[in-house]
Scaffold this motif. Sequence first.
Motif, short mmCIF file in Angstrom:
data_model
loop_
_atom_site.label_atom_id
_atom_site.label_comp_id
_atom_site.label_asym_id
_atom_site.label_seq_id
_atom_site.Cartn_x
_atom_site.Cartn_y
_atom_site.Cartn_z
N THR A 135 -7.02 -30.78 4.51
CA THR A 135 -7.44 -29.68 4.91
C THR A 135 -6.79 -28.34 5.80
OG1 THR A 135 -9.41 -30.86 6.22
CG2 THR A 135 -9.10 -28.40 7.33
N GLU A 136 -5.11 -28.36 6.10
CA GLU A 136 -4.31 -27.55 6.37
C GLU A 136 -3.60 -26.96 5.00
OE1 GLU A 136 -0.22 -26.89 8.60
OE2 GLU A 136 -1.48 -28.72 9.38
N TYR A 137 -3.02 -28.14 4.59
CA TYR A 137 -2.28 -27.87 2.89
C TYR A 137 -3.72 -26.87 2.44
CZ TYR A 137 -0.54 -28.56 -1.69
OH TYR A 137 0.89 -28.94 -2.54
N ASN A 138 -5.13 -27.18 1.91
CA ASN A 138 -5.68 -26.48 1.40
C ASN A 138 -6.76 -25.32 1.90
OD1 ASN A 138 -6.17 -28.14 -1.10
ND2 ASN A 138 -6.76 -29.12 -0.24
N THR A 139 -6.55 -25.24 3.39
CA THR A 139 -6.91 -23.79 3.67
C THR A 139 -6.41 -22.80 4.85
OG1 THR A 139 -7.94 -25.18 5.88
CG2 THR A 139 -9.42 -25.19 3.79
#
Length: 167
Positions: A105-109
């Motif tokens: 989630t952090e990597y993509n958003t």
Amino acid sequence: MDAEGLLEAALERADALDEATDPDGDEELTPILLAVSDNGSQMISANTRKFMAMVAIAQHFGRPATPSDQAWIESLNGTLKHEWPHLLAITDPAILRAELDTVRTEYNTARLHSGIGYVTPHDEHTGRGQAIRQARQDGLRRAAQDRLAYHRNQRDNQPNHDHPDVV
């Protein structure tokens, strides 16, 4: 596959294979996805090949000992190891799965990616990337103009050393 709206099409393909219309098996289905991987045992196993064929996912294998064939995944692995080193110490699969969900989630958003102009993959995927990059350029241009205007105004307020009585 579900998140990208491809699961239903894959399941329909799998059902179509059960109703085999071509008794010789010569009819070739156009793949709906391409899975790129190394030649690891999990990816070359018969069960994996059957599953991939069933849901119409084509497989492409990188050349042995040639990590540049899959530079993007090698880069991802390096990023994970560098930015989330605690993942390497996790031995419990359930805890690792939960941590990977958080990291994904952090990597993509949230994490800005240099390769796509310092926007998130989610922004790029949803079509907002170009607008964000343009707004950033516009903001930098305005800031440069404001900085020049400020310094030009400050110059007028400095004493003139050639003529001490002139401000």
